[in-house]
Design an enzyme around this catalytic site. Sequence first.
Site, PDB file in Angstrom:
ATOM      1  N   GLU A 197     114.452  20.190  97.889  1.00 50.42           N
ATOM      2  CA  GLU A 197     116.212  20.068  97.801  1.00 50.42           C
ATOM      3  C   GLU A 197     117.298  21.439  97.325  1.00 50.42           C
ATOM      4  OE1 GLU A 197     117.655  18.506  99.278  1.00 50.42           O
ATOM      5  OE2 GLU A 197     116.319  16.992 100.594  1.00 50.42           O
TER       6      GLU A 197
ATOM      7  N   HIS B  16     118.355  10.849 110.701  1.00 54.97           N
ATOM      8  CA  HIS B  16     119.267  11.901 111.005  1.00 54.97           C
ATOM      9  C   HIS B  16     120.153  11.931 112.186  1.00 54.97           C
ATOM     10  CE1 HIS B  16     116.564  13.210 108.382  1.00 54.97           C
ATOM     11  NE2 HIS B  16     116.910  14.904 108.300  1.00 54.97           N
TER      12      HIS B  16
HETATM   13  O1  X8Z Z   1     115.395  15.458 105.084  1.00 55.45           O
HETATM   14  C1  X8Z Z   1     115.012  16.087 104.958  1.00 55.45           C
HETATM   15  C2  X8Z Z   1     115.196  17.020 103.815  1.00 55.45           C
HETATM   16  C3  X8Z Z   1     116.569  16.985 103.396  1.00 55.45           C
HETATM   17  S1  X8Z Z   1     117.293  18.298 104.355  1.00 55.45           S
HETATM   18  C4  X8Z Z   1     114.589  15.980 102.480  1.00 55.45           C
HETATM   19  N1  X8Z Z   1     113.564  16.455 105.435  1.00 55.45           N
HETATM   20  C5  X8Z Z   1     113.225  16.007 107.006  1.00 55.45           C
HETATM   21  C6  X8Z Z   1     112.774  14.855 106.572  1.00 55.45           C
HETATM   22  O2  X8Z Z   1     112.608  13.930 106.134  1.00 55.45           O
HETATM   23  O3  X8Z Z   1     112.670  13.766 108.001  1.00 55.45           O
HETATM   24  C7  X8Z Z   1     112.638  17.005 104.723  1.00 55.45           C
HETATM   25  C8  X8Z Z   1     111.608  17.366 106.195  1.00 55.45           C
HETATM   26  C9  X8Z Z   1     112.185  16.566 107.547  1.00 55.45           C
HETATM   27 ZN    ZN Z   2     116.610  19.537 103.492  1.00 54.60          ZN
END
Ligand code: X8Z
Ligand code: ZN
Length: 617
Positions: free
Chosen positions: A389, A516
């Site tokens: 982060e 996401h």
């Molecule tokens: O969403 C994230 C970060 C924030 S941009 C914590 N990541 C992905 C996830 O958690 O699915 C980092 C690695 C993959």
């Molecule tokens: Zn990130």
Amino acid sequence: MRQVKYKHKLKYLTAAMLGMTLIGCSDSSTNIQQQSSQVQKHPPNAADAKEFIEQAQIELSKLSQPAAQAAWAYQTYINQDTAAVSAYLSEKYSSKASELAKRAADFNNVTVDADTRRKLDLLCNGLVLPAPGDPKKSERLAQITSELEGIYGAGKYCRTEQECLRLTDMNNIMANERDPAVLLDIWKGWREVSPPMKALYEEEVALANEGALELGFHDISELWRGGYDMPADDFGVELDRLWDQIKPFYDALHCHVRAQLGEEYGTDIVPQDQPIPAHLLGNMWAQSWGNIYDIVKPAQPLDVIDVTAALAENQYDEIKMVKQAESFFSSLGFEPLPETFWQRSMFTQPADRDVVCHASAWNIDEQDDLRIKMCIQLTGEEFSVIHHELGHNYYQRAYKELPMLYRGSANDGFHEAIGDTIALSITPKYLKEIGLVDSIPDESNDIGMLLKLALDKIAFIPFGLLVDQWRWKVFSGEVTPENYNTAWWELREKYQGVMAPIERPSDAFDPGAKYHVPGNTPYTRYFLAHVLQFQFHKQLCEIAGNEEAIHRCSIYGSEKAGKALNEMLEMGKSQPWQKALAFLTGSEQMDASAVLNYFAPLKQWLDKQNASRQCGW
Ligand code: X8Z
Ligand code: ZN
């Protein structure tokens, strides 16, 4: 968009997400062209284009900060009112962004300088979910977007009437529990959050596709794939090339892990010729597997540092973890984080309200109002996420002086790779230097360390690829709502060799159980980041004068490496990503050989373990 944080609705046009494209918005946006030509007194020329860009940046800047403030308020205090205000301001921002993207098409046939052309392209191609021109539809899109985020953030699983678990609790169980029945219950339980999202998601896709069509794109998939300084279809080929490089390594890791899980749980639960059941890999989404190191580790006793234990022994709390991460960046020559970062960030999960715990980094005013939002757990895994982060925050600060449309990373994978690159330098030598451990295990223990890291990094790569493979099919209409879930599991099996542990009910919407998807954050960026971070690490280690094996290199304290990194960050997205990559590494190509070289000793070890095993699924 300004910034905004790095992921979320506002991201609609967050600079972070603006990908440069070689195509202009298509001429099919005729209604808007008519509108804008009504006010045009002469055919548009280069001076008009420059003026248009200047005004567009001013207009977007005005709308982005309130939208970011409202989004922050919503995500750190989910309720009806914050949802409504956030949706309202997000809609103002995204409808303006769509309108400007359409007007940018007026300049498609005007000869302009390269800088203006790039900005016009960024304006056209920088939306994640483009708002349709019809205000009712645009408002509905903003509402849905906000609602989906809220459903995810507030999601809970009640095991009994008295005991409701939040995602953070469930993540901890998935990491540490070894009873397969409990794991299955939690795995299933979290997925009860997402069926109510399905109809909303379907509507959201239809509305955003309308917005994309108005901009002259076939659908949002074309928009998302078009943000990489190359034609959208070539980008898919590029992804296949990178995945082909990595797949043999992934297959070897998969083979070893499945065999060890078979020993642990029995081959009835883990059949040796099929994909691995998704609830046994130490993570809610089976996306990174470091938490099952104890099950898959080498038979001989090895000294591998347990960062979680070291943090506890040294009485690290959440703030101390963040301060320690900041001090790594300071050692590279980066300025300390501003006082407001410490006052305004959310570091722990509030007990009295729902929040979106999924970690994110924000720059609310595109200048110095940097913040992170996390529900920090006191683990080594979270220590790495904090570095991840902060990487976003230092990037945001590095490009803040650029024109608004250039505030963002070279491509979105770069933004995701910076903090991870720094975290690759959390080596035993570094941990000793900062007093977290007393001694550095000698090289005979390295296989253990490499295996632990590969369980996170290599295991993640196919997951990083498949999430958007699914979304792109959904956006293009190749996968229809009846098939959302089946298509999801087909891709999970194809790329990861992971399967649903039980038959999924007909109303299941398992993609919605991953942040996401309801959060509308493109995911290919993480796949790219897992390649790029090893390229960056290799180069920065060279600059730092490292002479050890690459997996033992820490760039801690190297101002020379920090300067080289910061110079690339300062370029923002003012140039195609290929130029930014070459600026730091000398090569314009993303290349997975840096990952493979980093883990090379482990591949040999895995091949030996797998010699008499039947691999594949
Ligand atoms: O969403 C994230 C970060 C924030 S941009 C914590 N990541 C992905 C996830 O958690 O699915 C980092 C690695 C993959
Ligand atoms: Zn990130």
